[in-house]
Design a protein around this motif. Structure first.
Motif, PDB file in Angstrom:
ATOM      1  N   LEU A 135       5.269   2.689  14.294  1.00  0.00           N
ATOM      2  CA  LEU A 135       5.444   1.776  13.264  1.00  0.00           C
ATOM      3  C   LEU A 135       5.330   0.357  13.421  1.00  0.00           C
ATOM      4  O   LEU A 135       4.698  -0.394  12.441  1.00  0.00           O
ATOM      5  CB  LEU A 135       6.694   2.208  12.339  1.00  0.00           C
ATOM      6  N   VAL A 136       6.032  -0.253  14.444  1.00  0.00           N
ATOM      7  CA  VAL A 136       5.666  -1.620  14.861  1.00  0.00           C
ATOM      8  C   VAL A 136       4.448  -1.870  14.738  1.00  0.00           C
ATOM      9  O   VAL A 136       3.777  -2.780  14.539  1.00  0.00           O
ATOM     10  CB  VAL A 136       6.514  -1.921  16.055  1.00  0.00           C
ATOM     11  N   ALA A 137       3.389  -0.989  15.535  1.00  0.00           N
ATOM     12  CA  ALA A 137       2.187  -1.131  15.872  1.00  0.00           C
ATOM     13  C   ALA A 137       1.375  -1.428  14.375  1.00  0.00           C
ATOM     14  O   ALA A 137       0.483  -2.084  14.272  1.00  0.00           O
ATOM     15  CB  ALA A 137       1.473  -0.237  16.640  1.00  0.00           C
ATOM     16  N   TYR A 138       1.991  -0.477  13.394  1.00  0.00           N
ATOM     17  CA  TYR A 138       1.431  -0.421  12.118  1.00  0.00           C
ATOM     18  C   TYR A 138       1.543  -1.656  11.374  1.00  0.00           C
ATOM     19  O   TYR A 138       0.658  -2.269  10.811  1.00  0.00           O
ATOM     20  CB  TYR A 138       1.722   0.655  11.132  1.00  0.00           C
TER      21      TYR A 138
ATOM     22  N   VAL B 210      13.635   4.704   4.622  1.00  0.00           N
ATOM     23  CA  VAL B 210      13.155   5.288   5.820  1.00  0.00           C
ATOM     24  C   VAL B 210      12.177   4.696   6.611  1.00  0.00           C
ATOM     25  O   VAL B 210      12.410   4.785   7.928  1.00  0.00           O
ATOM     26  CB  VAL B 210      12.423   6.486   5.247  1.00  0.00           C
ATOM     27  N   TYR B 211      11.477   3.687   6.161  1.00  0.00           N
ATOM     28  CA  TYR B 211      10.723   2.985   7.041  1.00  0.00           C
ATOM     29  C   TYR B 211      11.121   1.845   7.610  1.00  0.00           C
ATOM     30  O   TYR B 211      11.164   1.641   8.782  1.00  0.00           O
ATOM     31  CB  TYR B 211       9.297   2.247   6.134  1.00  0.00           C
TER      32      TYR B 211
ATOM     33  N   THR C  44       0.833  -1.217  -0.159  1.00  0.00           N
ATOM     34  CA  THR C  44       0.006  -0.095  -0.021  1.00  0.00           C
ATOM     35  C   THR C  44       0.878   1.219  -0.280  1.00  0.00           C
ATOM     36  O   THR C  44       0.681   2.199  -0.700  1.00  0.00           O
ATOM     37  CB  THR C  44      -0.923   0.117   1.203  1.00  0.00           C
ATOM     38  N   ILE C  45       1.881   1.080   0.778  1.00  0.00           N
ATOM     39  CA  ILE C  45       2.775   2.507   1.085  1.00  0.00           C
ATOM     40  C   ILE C  45       3.394   2.804  -0.316  1.00  0.00           C
ATOM     41  O   ILE C  45       3.258   4.265  -0.644  1.00  0.00           O
ATOM     42  CB  ILE C  45       3.736   2.104   2.041  1.00  0.00           C
ATOM     43  N   LEU C  46       3.903   1.701  -1.101  1.00  0.00           N
ATOM     44  CA  LEU C  46       4.825   2.257  -2.235  1.00  0.00           C
ATOM     45  C   LEU C  46       3.819   2.256  -3.480  1.00  0.00           C
ATOM     46  O   LEU C  46       4.157   2.735  -4.610  1.00  0.00           O
ATOM     47  CB  LEU C  46       5.547   0.931  -2.573  1.00  0.00           C
ATOM     48  N   ALA C  47       2.444   1.901  -3.300  1.00  0.00           N
ATOM     49  CA  ALA C  47       1.725   1.994  -4.761  1.00  0.00           C
ATOM     50  C   ALA C  47       1.549   3.269  -5.360  1.00  0.00           C
ATOM     51  O   ALA C  47       1.460   3.359  -6.564  1.00  0.00           O
ATOM     52  CB  ALA C  47       0.195   1.366  -4.191  1.00  0.00           C
ATOM     53  N   SER C  48       1.559   4.382  -4.382  1.00  0.00           N
ATOM     54  CA  SER C  48       1.404   5.665  -5.048  1.00  0.00           C
ATOM     55  C   SER C  48       2.715   6.619  -4.891  1.00  0.00           C
ATOM     56  O   SER C  48       2.587   7.841  -5.531  1.00  0.00           O
ATOM     57  CB  SER C  48       0.276   6.615  -4.217  1.00  0.00           C
TER      58      SER C  48
ATOM     59  N   ILE D 257       4.341   7.607   9.531  1.00  0.00           N
ATOM     60  CA  ILE D 257       5.201   8.335   9.084  1.00  0.00           C
ATOM     61  C   ILE D 257       4.425   9.322   8.016  1.00  0.00           C
ATOM     62  O   ILE D 257       4.906  10.328   7.938  1.00  0.00           O
ATOM     63  CB  ILE D 257       6.382   7.481   8.167  1.00  0.00           C
ATOM     64  N   GLU D 258       3.446   8.846   7.418  1.00  0.00           N
ATOM     65  CA  GLU D 258       2.530   9.581   6.587  1.00  0.00           C
ATOM     66  C   GLU D 258       2.028  10.941   7.372  1.00  0.00           C
ATOM     67  O   GLU D 258       2.336  12.032   6.947  1.00  0.00           O
ATOM     68  CB  GLU D 258       1.676   8.786   6.145  1.00  0.00           C
TER      69      GLU D 258
END
Length: 715
Positions: free
Chosen positions: A370-373, A321-322, A305-309, A383-384
């Motif tokens: 981010l771990v929770a995400y 970064v992630y 999902t993150i990289l799709a856009s 991060i977004e």
């Protein structure tokens, strides 16, 4: 230093017959130079953790104990009192198990009662006092049944050996002198020591009337009703050592034994260590290693999902970064010893999702992880949205992580039942809360107990603002009409009598309740850590310790919040998808909903937000019409701005005017533009406070979090 120690004393946590706050008690002990003091609340340890902590901090030795109901053997009454003092860790464990068993298995006449065979099996590490006229031995002496009284003394001695003391009390009750001398005679015949107590219920003699009013509030009596039971006397205050020594000048050993008992009681409450239940991990892996493994797997799945856009040329940089953020968080989590916490939460959330139970996307500081995400505990990319992990978990401020997790209100109990089945029913419980004699309620209670007109108390209570946290003192300062009522009204004299008494009782613990969301999961039996409390039917099982105290003793709290909004959204999605199925349309996935839908923002800007979570109050509707949100970030800002601080500071007006170009966007310092650009130069979010401290003062984000908490006046 005093040679006398008070060994029987009821604090406000006895709920019915104590007006002593722990703060008052410790201050009084310091003033009187008492080396130690016991708190023996009736059938509970509600105040034990805070009593222990405050006493130790003040240099007063805390003696933990409890007055319990013990099944009778030789009198007509079903039960009598026995005072049990904790001598050591084994004694604490035994008393915790005894009182928990009484609550869960054996009520007599509405009172949790310990069976004699239980006490005979679990008495090690406990010192027993016979409770004078309130105990069975004392009642037998008063009834003239001396052989039976001697039998009772011998039975107790068989249980406790040299840990049994015959209690002598002189508080002015009828027939007390007869009881004192009769009890002393029994003690000498049975070769048992005697001990003096004052069975204290209030700090000073002049507090007696307030104590009686409190008792009447609980019992439902009017103070001057001749028929009401009068079980207490003005002598039951926390007397000085000299007063007690003078009172028992004929039994000096009864005074000396108080200090001996205090020396024998040496239990130290274990705090500062966290106890998590064991989470099952694959063989050959530690909990920390397993967390790293599943987090990396989860992030890889999120990358879809993150990289799709994101443009392909930027994807590697984004991945870096992630991954760096994930590695940073995992290192902190594992260093602080909390990998199991994340795995436990992720497990029951995944179970809920697998069983089609709606779960919230995450809120509060936990959304900054981010771990929770990656583990799908939350559904927000931190991060977004520039959320900071240090707000949630900070190695410079060691405290337990605490996710606020929303479940569908209708099915929340299913998730709790899953946790009970997984970790064991004896390991899982909800948490107690304490209701207090709050400002408005205490006025009405005192009016009734003093026998004054209902209308008088009702009028007075209505002059007190209903603001959360309101006190009588604040109300007096803020409300001219209240001051006028108390000083000049025709009923001012009666009103002042109510007010004076209400001020003495305000804030005392009144009753117990159940925390709306908090659940504790212990690594084994809960009674290894806290006593358990429930009603006569065995329902509403809770710990004796509240949410702050369970964390102090190392138990971990998990918040299972039931949210009606999630239930309504779930119903709406089901109805939409029923229609889509008939028309052949693609089913709606609430997680894929369009956050840039123009029609939605037009509807919001019109103020038609009734039944929309956090956007439905009249004040919020007015703010929405002024702001006219056009981005999802505007909705986030709305919720953050609609609080007393921003509303009263002019910040809201600045934000609205700058968004619409009415006011020029200005920054407190040029270096803050990257931080404050999205909020038009205003400090809206707590993350912005932290980042500002980092940029302007070179704080670490951990130090900035400490500053944020101090600004918010949080502990």
């Amino acid at each position: 230093m005093s040679d006398f120690v008070h060994l029987r004393l009821h604090s406000e946590f006895s709920l019915e017959d104590g007006t002593i706050t722990l703060k008052q008690l410790i201050k009084h002990c310091q003033e009187q130079a008492f080396p130690a003091v016991a708190v023996t609340d009736m059938s509970n340890f509600f105040g034990l953790v805070r009593f222990y902590s405050s006493a130790v901090s003040a240099g007063v030795k805390p003696i933990m104990g409890m007055d319990v109901w013990l099944e009778s053997a030789q009198t007509k009454q079903n039960s009598h009192k026995l005072c049990l003092l904790v001598q050591n860790a084994q004694g604490y464990k035994n008393l915790v198990e005894l009182i928990s068993k009484a609550y869960r298995e054996h009520y007599l006449e509405g009172k949790p009662t310990i069976k004699r065979e239980w006490l005979a099996a679990q008495h090690e590490g406990l010192i027993a006092l016979t409770c004078a006229e309130e105990g069975e031995l004392g009642q037998l002496v008063l009834e003239g049944k001396l052989p039976q009284a001697l039998d009772e003394a011998r039975w107790l001695k068989h249980c406790f050996a040299d840990r049994l003391y015959i209690e002598l009390v002189r508080t002015g009750q009828p027939h007390q002198e007869e009881l004192v001398h009769g009890s002393a005679a029994i003690a000498y015949q049975a070769n048992l020591p005697i001990v003096a107590t004052n069975n204290a219920r209030f700090i000073r003699r002049e507090d007696f009337e307030a104590h009686e009013v409190r008792v009447c509030i609980h019992q439902g009596y009017v103070l001057y009703d001749e028929r009401r039971p009068k079980r207490y006397t003005p002598e039951q205050y926390v007397k000085s050592a000299d007063e007690m020594s003078s009172l028992f000048a004929d039994y000096p050993e009864a005074i000396a034994n108080t200090a001996i008992i205090a020396q024998r009681c040496n239990f130290q409450l274990h705090t500062g260590e966290n106890f998590l239940p064991d989470f099952p991990v694959p063989e050959g892996m530690t909990t920390a290693e397993h967390l790293v493994h599943v987090s990396r797997e989860g992030l890889e799945n999120r990358f879809k999902t993150i990289l799709a856009s994101i443009d392909e040329s930027e994807q590697e940089k984004t991945r870096r970064v992630y991954n760096e953020r994930l590695d940073f968080e995992l290192r902190i989590i594992n260093e602080m010893g909390f990998p199991g916490y994340f795995l436990i939460v992720a497990d029951f959330i995944q179970w809920a999702k697998d069983h089609d139970i709606p779960v919230g996307p995450g809120r509060g500081s936990g959304a900054g992880s981010l771990v929770a995400y990656a583990l799908e505990i939350t559904n927000l990319d931190p991060i977004e949205y520039e959320l900071l992990f240090e707000r949630f978990l900070n190695p410079e401020r060691v405290s337990m992580p605490d996710f606020d997790i929303d479940f569908c209100m209708d099915r929340r109990e299913e998730v709790i039942d899953y946790v009970k089945d997984l970790y064991g029913k004896d390991a899982v419980s909800q948490i107690v809360t304490y209701g207090t004699l709050a400002a408005r309620a205490v006025i009405k209670d005192v009016t009734r107990v003093q026998g004054k007109p209902y209308g008088l108390g009702d009028r007075m209570s209505k002059l007190i603002p209903g603001t959360p946290g309101m006190t009588l003192s604040k109300a007096y300062d803020q409300e001219p009409a209240l001051r006028e009522f108390l000083d000049r009204d025709d009923d001012a004299e009666m009103a002042q009598e109510i007010w004076t008494m209400a001020k003495k009782l305000e804030g005392l613990s009144r009753n117990t309740g159940k925390h709306a969301a908090g659940i504790v999961i212990a690594p084994g039996k809960l009674t290894d850590f806290s006593p358990l409390y429930c009603d006569e039917n065995g329902d509403n099982l809770v710990t004796h310790y509240d949410k702050d105290d369970v964390e102090k003793i190392g138990l971990v709290k998990f918040d299972f919040l039931g949210l009606k909004t999630l239930t309504l959204i779930d119903w709406a999605v089901q109805l939409i998808n029923q229609k889509h199925e008939k028309t052949g349309q693609t089913p709606l996935d609430i997680d894929e909903i369009d956050l840039e839908d123009r029609a939605t923002y037009e509807l919001l800007s019109s103020g038609q937000t009734t039944a929309i979570f956090q956007l439905e109050s009249s004040g919020m509707k007015q703010l929405i019409k002024r702001l006219r949100p056009s981005l999802f970030e505007d909705i986030i800002a709305l919720v953050a701005l609609y609080r007393p601080g921003p509303l009263g500071s002019g910040m809201v007006d600045d934000f609205v005017d700058r968004k619409h170009g009415i006011q020029k966007v200005e920054y407190p310092h040029p270096s803050l533009e990257p931080i404050l650009k999205e909020t038009y130069g205003t400090l809206v979010y707590q993350e912005q406070i932290m980042q500002t401290a980092q940029v302007l003062s070179s704080y670490t984000l951990g130090e900035a979090d400490m500053l944020r908490r101090a600004m918010g006046k949080k502990k």
